[in-house]
Write an enzyme that holds these catalytic residues in place. Sequence first.
Site, PDB file in Angstrom:
ATOM      1  N   ASP A   1      44.920  38.851  39.726  1.00  0.00           N
ATOM      2  CA  ASP A   1      46.103  38.176  40.293  1.00  0.00           C
ATOM      3  C   ASP A   1      46.845  39.139  41.222  1.00  0.00           C
ATOM      4  O   ASP A   1      47.797  38.751  41.907  1.00  0.00           O
ATOM      5  CB  ASP A   1      47.005  37.595  39.201  1.00  0.00           C
ATOM      6  CG  ASP A   1      47.607  38.644  38.284  1.00  0.00           C
ATOM      7  OD1 ASP A   1      47.231  39.833  38.399  1.00  0.00           O
ATOM      8  OD2 ASP A   1      48.452  38.278  37.443  1.00  0.00           O
ATOM      9  N   SER A   2      46.363  40.399  41.290  1.00  0.00           N
ATOM     10  CA  SER A   2      46.855  41.333  42.313  1.00  0.00           C
ATOM     11  C   SER A   2      46.576  40.797  43.712  1.00  0.00           C
ATOM     12  O   SER A   2      47.127  41.293  44.699  1.00  0.00           O
ATOM     13  CB  SER A   2      46.208  42.713  42.140  1.00  0.00           C
ATOM     14  OG  SER A   2      44.798  42.597  42.034  1.00  0.00           O
TER      15      SER A   2
ATOM     16  N   GLU B   1      46.035  49.580  30.948  1.00  0.00           N
ATOM     17  CA  GLU B   1      46.605  49.974  32.247  1.00  0.00           C
ATOM     18  C   GLU B   1      47.755  50.968  32.067  1.00  0.00           C
ATOM     19  O   GLU B   1      48.656  50.740  31.241  1.00  0.00           O
ATOM     20  CB  GLU B   1      47.109  48.725  32.994  1.00  0.00           C
ATOM     21  CG  GLU B   1      47.745  49.058  34.342  1.00  0.00           C
ATOM     22  CD  GLU B   1      47.989  47.861  35.244  1.00  0.00           C
ATOM     23  OE1 GLU B   1      47.585  46.734  34.891  1.00  0.00           O
ATOM     24  OE2 GLU B   1      48.601  48.057  36.313  1.00  0.00           O
TER      25      GLU B   1
ATOM     26  N   LYS C   1      40.554  36.978  32.130  1.00  0.00           N
ATOM     27  CA  LYS C   1      41.408  38.038  31.580  1.00  0.00           C
ATOM     28  C   LYS C   1      42.819  37.487  31.430  1.00  0.00           C
ATOM     29  O   LYS C   1      43.279  36.722  32.281  1.00  0.00           O
ATOM     30  CB  LYS C   1      41.418  39.256  32.517  1.00  0.00           C
ATOM     31  CG  LYS C   1      42.432  40.326  32.107  1.00  0.00           C
ATOM     32  CD  LYS C   1      42.255  41.609  32.888  1.00  0.00           C
ATOM     33  CE  LYS C   1      43.014  41.656  34.198  1.00  0.00           C
ATOM     34  NZ  LYS C   1      44.466  41.454  34.107  1.00  0.00           N
TER      35      LYS C   1
ATOM     36  N   GLU D   1      46.919  38.745  29.898  1.00  0.00           N
ATOM     37  CA  GLU D   1      47.770  39.877  29.504  1.00  0.00           C
ATOM     38  C   GLU D   1      48.434  39.603  28.156  1.00  0.00           C
ATOM     39  O   GLU D   1      48.712  38.460  27.819  1.00  0.00           O
ATOM     40  CB  GLU D   1      48.842  40.105  30.579  1.00  0.00           C
ATOM     41  CG  GLU D   1      48.256  40.459  31.935  1.00  0.00           C
ATOM     42  CD  GLU D   1      49.317  40.757  32.993  1.00  0.00           C
ATOM     43  OE1 GLU D   1      50.526  40.781  32.658  1.00  0.00           O
ATOM     44  OE2 GLU D   1      48.940  40.958  34.157  1.00  0.00           O
TER      45      GLU D   1
ATOM     46  N   ASP E   1      41.137  36.410  36.699  1.00  0.00           N
ATOM     47  CA  ASP E   1      42.413  36.814  36.097  1.00  0.00           C
ATOM     48  C   ASP E   1      43.351  35.609  36.028  1.00  0.00           C
ATOM     49  O   ASP E   1      43.729  35.052  37.067  1.00  0.00           O
ATOM     50  CB  ASP E   1      43.017  37.897  37.009  1.00  0.00           C
ATOM     51  CG  ASP E   1      44.006  38.779  36.298  1.00  0.00           C
ATOM     52  OD1 ASP E   1      44.132  38.665  35.066  1.00  0.00           O
ATOM     53  OD2 ASP E   1      44.642  39.596  36.987  1.00  0.00           O
TER      54      ASP E   1
HETATM   55  O1  KIV Z   1      45.299  41.749  39.016  1.00  0.00           O
HETATM   56  C1  KIV Z   1      44.782  42.858  38.848  1.00  0.00           C
HETATM   57  O2  KIV Z   1      44.161  43.449  39.752  1.00  0.00           O
HETATM   58  C2  KIV Z   1      44.932  43.477  37.543  1.00  0.00           C
HETATM   59  C3  KIV Z   1      44.736  44.950  37.466  1.00  0.00           C
HETATM   60  C4  KIV Z   1      45.872  45.671  38.073  1.00  0.00           C
HETATM   61  C5  KIV Z   1      44.545  45.369  36.074  1.00  0.00           C
HETATM   62  O3  KIV Z   1      45.248  42.816  36.610  1.00  0.00           O
END
Ligand code: KIV
Length: 273
Positions: free
Chosen positions: A49-50, A186, A117, A119, A88
């Site tokens: 989600d980055s 992280e 993934k 959190e 994510d």
């Molecule tokens: O979204 C992402 O790239 C992440 C990483 C920073 C762990 O969740």
Amino acid sequence: MTAVRPKTTTHTLARLRARGEKAVFVTAYDYPTAVFADRAGVDLLLVGDSAAMTMMGLPSTIGITMDEMAVFVKCVCRATPRAFVVGDLPFLSYQISDEDAVRNAGRFIALGCDAVKCEGGARMRGRVRAMVDAGICVMGHLGLTPQNLAQLGGYRVQGKSRAAVGRLMDDALALQEAGAFAILLEALPPEAAAEVRDRLDVPVYGIGAGPHVDGQLVISHDMLGNFVGDIAPRFVKRYATVGTQIEQAFAAYAREVRTGAFPAPEHCYRTDG
Ligand code: KIV
């Protein structure tokens, strides 16, 4: 003849851990980057989600939606015959209910992801279990978790005290118990990450968590040098200066268009006569 590398699975990842071999993990959001990473032998790709920050120029990961993430997921999954692709789950796609979590995780799997993934630690245990019970591979994410940045007080290293490591361990064990196939840590001191890694049976990957984990994740824009923004984490090593090269190429093109040097005769079609 070069050997064809088979598709990476959860079994491959467990075997790498058992043999003490490091897994290579990077983010990707678009087709060409995913093709290059897969060809280079990267083991796992995270459609993070980055993307909110790297691809959309948003100030944090909070504003990206499932529909926007689905486009990035589609591009990466089309590109990766070998790498294990993790989608994510964005903010509020799994926090509200088990039903939302299963539906949204299932959407990523239907688009071609191998896993999702999410959190959060012990408080997410039921949610992780619901997705696992639906047949979905889930990677947990602990330590600095950007979707609850305000609760953490900003981008801060986690797990610095004994008490914090204790909580981290409880969270990691809760996720493993709920069926997570791997955990991502992280922004932690290496000693804290090593303690968690040694206690768990599943692969433990790190981003900014030191060397004593089963594999390393980096954000591709950080290592390639094409992130447009102010955040420059200490753990990033730059392997290329793609942003500078792109800017220089555009500037050279602009110069040549303005002076008439481009297009030259070799760039022009010929008539038949
Ligand atoms: O979204 C992402 O790239 C992440 C990483 C920073 C762990 O969740």
